[in-house]
Design a protein around this motif. Sequence first.
Motif, short mmCIF file in Angstrom:
data_model
loop_
_atom_site.label_atom_id
_atom_site.label_comp_id
_atom_site.label_asym_id
_atom_site.label_seq_id
_atom_site.Cartn_x
_atom_site.Cartn_y
_atom_site.Cartn_z
N LYS A 164 90.90 -13.65 35.27
CA LYS A 164 89.96 -12.54 35.50
C LYS A 164 90.30 -11.30 34.71
O LYS A 164 89.43 -10.60 34.22
N TYR A 165 91.60 -11.00 34.62
CA TYR A 165 92.02 -9.76 33.94
C TYR A 165 92.49 -10.09 32.53
O TYR A 165 93.55 -9.65 32.10
N ASN A 166 91.69 -10.90 31.84
CA ASN A 166 92.04 -11.35 30.51
C ASN A 166 90.91 -11.02 29.56
O ASN A 166 89.92 -10.37 29.95
N ARG A 213 86.12 -3.29 37.66
CA ARG A 213 86.39 -4.58 37.05
C ARG A 213 86.69 -5.64 38.12
O ARG A 213 86.21 -6.76 38.07
N SER A 214 87.46 -5.24 39.11
CA SER A 214 87.79 -6.16 40.19
C SER A 214 86.53 -6.62 40.91
O SER A 214 86.33 -7.79 41.19
N ARG A 215 85.66 -5.65 41.16
CA ARG A 215 84.42 -5.93 41.87
C ARG A 215 83.55 -6.89 41.07
O ARG A 215 82.99 -7.84 41.60
N GLY A 219 86.55 -9.58 43.02
CA GLY A 219 87.83 -9.30 43.66
C GLY A 219 87.69 -8.58 44.98
O GLY A 219 86.67 -7.96 45.27
N THR A 220 88.74 -8.67 45.81
CA THR A 220 88.75 -8.01 47.10
C THR A 220 89.96 -7.09 47.23
O THR A 220 90.05 -6.32 48.18
N GLY A 221 90.89 -7.19 46.31
CA GLY A 221 92.12 -6.41 46.42
C GLY A 221 93.09 -7.00 47.43
O GLY A 221 94.07 -6.37 47.80
N GLY A 223 94.13 -10.48 47.15
CA GLY A 223 94.78 -11.67 46.60
C GLY A 223 96.30 -11.55 46.50
O GLY A 223 97.04 -12.41 46.98
N LEU A 224 96.76 -10.47 45.90
CA LEU A 224 98.20 -10.33 45.70
C LEU A 224 98.96 -10.05 47.00
O LEU A 224 100.12 -10.43 47.13
N SER A 225 98.29 -9.40 47.96
CA SER A 225 99.00 -9.18 49.23
C SER A 225 99.15 -10.50 49.98
O SER A 225 100.17 -10.72 50.65
P1 ADP Z 1 91.61 -8.46 43.24
O1 ADP Z 1 90.84 -9.22 44.27
O2 ADP Z 1 91.04 -7.11 42.95
O3 ADP Z 1 91.88 -9.26 42.00
P2 ADP Z 1 94.49 -8.67 43.81
O4 ADP Z 1 95.21 -8.28 45.06
O5 ADP Z 1 94.53 -10.09 43.40
O6 ADP Z 1 93.00 -8.14 43.99
O7 ADP Z 1 95.06 -7.77 42.63
C1 ADP Z 1 95.16 -6.37 42.81
C2 ADP Z 1 94.86 -5.64 41.51
O8 ADP Z 1 95.94 -5.85 40.58
C3 ADP Z 1 93.62 -6.12 40.79
O9 ADP Z 1 92.47 -5.44 41.24
C4 ADP Z 1 93.93 -5.78 39.34
O10 ADP Z 1 93.61 -4.44 39.08
C5 ADP Z 1 95.44 -5.95 39.25
N1 ADP Z 1 95.85 -7.26 38.70
C6 ADP Z 1 96.21 -8.37 39.40
N2 ADP Z 1 96.58 -9.37 38.58
C7 ADP Z 1 96.45 -8.89 37.32
C8 ADP Z 1 96.69 -9.44 36.01
N3 ADP Z 1 97.12 -10.70 35.86
N4 ADP Z 1 96.46 -8.65 34.94
C9 ADP Z 1 96.02 -7.38 35.10
N5 ADP Z 1 95.78 -6.80 36.30
C10 ADP Z 1 95.99 -7.55 37.40
#
Ligand code: ADP
Length: 262
Positions: A164-166, A213-215, A219-221, A223-225
Amino acid sequence: GEYSHRATMRGSDELAQLATEFNSLTGRLQATEESRRRFVSDASHELKTPLSSIRLLTDSILQTESMDDATVREFVSDIGEEAERLTRITEKLLRLTRLDDKTETEAAEVHLREVLEKAIHMLTPLAASSGVALIGNLEGRGTVKATEDELYQVAFNLIENGIKYNVPGGYVRIGLKNDGQDTVLLVEDSGIGIPEEDMPRIFERFYRVDKARSRMAGGTGLGLSIVKDTVERYRGTVKAEPREEGGTRFVVRFPGEGGSRT
Ligand code: ADP
């Protein structure tokens, strides 16, 4: 509520120690309550945004006299998208609360390589349509005593973010290796990267570097948590770092037999 009862020392060492423990416990309870409150407030805010879009769109359909069919269809399709967004958010919230509850699930020795292969397979269409190459480098072996579904979600979220962030023409490299007793999962991308000042916060719930961009990427913000909660639940660690050649590298480390982490 407020935890205002503080135990005080009564002379004896034992009592003093009990008092210290009691105070530290109430401190922790307060922190937990505060974090719960913030979670509920953040979650409500996230749910309110798509809901108010839906309200606006239905209002304009209902209030505009003789709206042409094409516009009606467009608005209804927007409503559908917002509904999908609500679904994604609630699914992730449910997942997170299950993590919080730490319900005992059927944990088994899960082979990380199989989980990674499955996630790569499932994300191949998204990668193809984004013009991003997925490169698997899975020579390591290792199992984690966990549920397959949870580990799959960890792999999926990291690889999906890498896509997604590519940028078109970019790549995501997925590595699995053994480092001593540890099993290490690497997800590196050639994408847009994460600004240094945002790095410490990306694992927080609802945190997004670029909301728009996430939206757009759905994205929901969260995923990483979810990644962090899950990995830590299985005594692992996860960190993100910028790559010299651009893009981001995520490193997940699970301690092997006898490997301990405090
Ligand atoms: P989201 O659902 O917005 O992707 P995440 O919790 O997965 O939420 O990620 C939080 C934020 O971290 C993202 O909105 C993005 O801004 C940033 N992010 C996550 N992974 C990457 C990545 N591989 N490259 C660049 N930015 C990233």
